[in-house]
Design a protein around this motif. Structure first.
Motif, short mmCIF file in Angstrom:
data_model
loop_
_atom_site.label_atom_id
_atom_site.label_comp_id
_atom_site.label_asym_id
_atom_site.label_seq_id
_atom_site.Cartn_x
_atom_site.Cartn_y
_atom_site.Cartn_z
N VAL A 11 50.14 17.93 94.97
CA VAL A 11 48.92 17.17 95.26
C VAL A 11 48.07 17.96 96.23
O VAL A 11 48.52 18.95 96.82
CB VAL A 11 49.23 15.79 95.85
CG1 VAL A 11 49.99 14.91 94.85
CG2 VAL A 11 50.00 15.90 97.16
N GLN A 12 46.84 17.50 96.41
CA GLN A 12 45.95 18.14 97.37
C GLN A 12 45.97 17.38 98.70
O GLN A 12 46.33 16.19 98.74
CB GLN A 12 44.53 18.16 96.82
CG GLN A 12 44.36 19.07 95.61
CD GLN A 12 42.91 19.19 95.19
OE1 GLN A 12 42.13 18.25 95.35
NE2 GLN A 12 42.55 20.34 94.65
N ALA A 13 45.60 18.07 99.75
CA ALA A 13 45.52 17.44 101.06
C ALA A 13 44.62 16.20 100.99
O ALA A 13 43.55 16.24 100.36
CB ALA A 13 44.99 18.42 102.09
N ASP A 15 45.50 13.42 99.50
CA ASP A 15 45.96 12.58 98.39
C ASP A 15 47.14 11.70 98.81
O ASP A 15 47.69 11.84 99.92
CB ASP A 15 46.38 13.46 97.22
CG ASP A 15 45.20 14.03 96.46
OD1 ASP A 15 45.41 14.89 95.58
OD2 ASP A 15 44.06 13.62 96.75
N LEU A 85 48.09 12.87 102.81
CA LEU A 85 49.06 13.96 102.86
C LEU A 85 48.44 15.24 103.42
O LEU A 85 47.25 15.53 103.20
CB LEU A 85 49.64 14.22 101.48
CG LEU A 85 50.72 13.21 101.06
CD1 LEU A 85 50.92 13.20 99.56
CD2 LEU A 85 52.02 13.51 101.79
N LYS A 86 49.26 15.98 104.13
CA LYS A 86 48.84 17.23 104.76
C LYS A 86 49.71 18.37 104.23
O LYS A 86 50.85 18.14 103.80
CB LYS A 86 49.02 17.13 106.27
CG LYS A 86 48.30 15.97 106.93
CD LYS A 86 48.63 15.90 108.41
CE LYS A 86 47.95 14.72 109.08
NZ LYS A 86 48.28 14.64 110.52
N THR A 90 54.63 19.33 103.06
CA THR A 90 55.32 20.01 101.98
C THR A 90 56.80 20.19 102.31
O THR A 90 57.15 20.74 103.35
CB THR A 90 54.68 21.37 101.70
OG1 THR A 90 53.34 21.17 101.21
CG2 THR A 90 55.48 22.17 100.68
N VAL A 121 51.95 20.00 99.01
CA VAL A 121 50.59 19.59 99.34
C VAL A 121 49.76 20.85 99.56
O VAL A 121 50.03 21.63 100.47
CB VAL A 121 50.55 18.70 100.59
CG1 VAL A 121 49.13 18.19 100.85
CG2 VAL A 121 51.52 17.52 100.45
#
Length: 123
Positions: A11-13, A15, A85-86, A90, A121
């Motif tokens: 996912v992207q930061a 999300d 999420l950051k 991860t 992430v």
């Protein structure tokens, strides 16, 4: 108790992602359930835990306010809702169960572990 974690992904930061952990057995509600994570080259660390009834939860400072742990005893499942999420989130995420009567952050107190699910992430 056998645990099966799922729900990880890329996912992207910023999300959100929800992890699930399905448990076998008819005594699920007697276990305190926890989530831990392990980033590459680092020790496995506590993320959150929830009491057998689901009424008591506790979080690592790094995820407090962003992650929510919950459980559905009718489905023998524990969840970890992860928001905002950051990249530093991860890691491989593991669910775990302990028959210890007192909620604990210490991984050595947990008797049973799932196989882990990878959360990545990107920034």
């Amino acid at each position: 108790v056998q645990l099966q974690a799922s729900g990880g992904g890329l996912v992207q930061a910023g999300d959100s992602l929800r992890l699930s952990c399905a448990a076998s057995g008819r005594t699920f509600r007697t276990y305190i359930m926890g989530w831990f994570r392990q980033a590459p080259g680092k020790e496995r660390e506590f993320v959150a835990h929830v009491s057998g009834s689901g009424s008591i939860t506790n979080y690592a400072d790094s995820v407090k306010g962003r992650f929510t742990i919950s459980r559905d005893n009718a489905k023998n499942t524990v969840y970890l809702q992860m928001n905002s999420l950051k990249p530093e989130d991860t890691a491989v995420y593991y669910c775990a169960a302990t028959s210890l009567g007192t909620p604990t952050r210490y991984r050595h107190d947990y008797d049973y572990w799932g196989q882990g699910t990878l959360v990545t992430v990107s920034s």
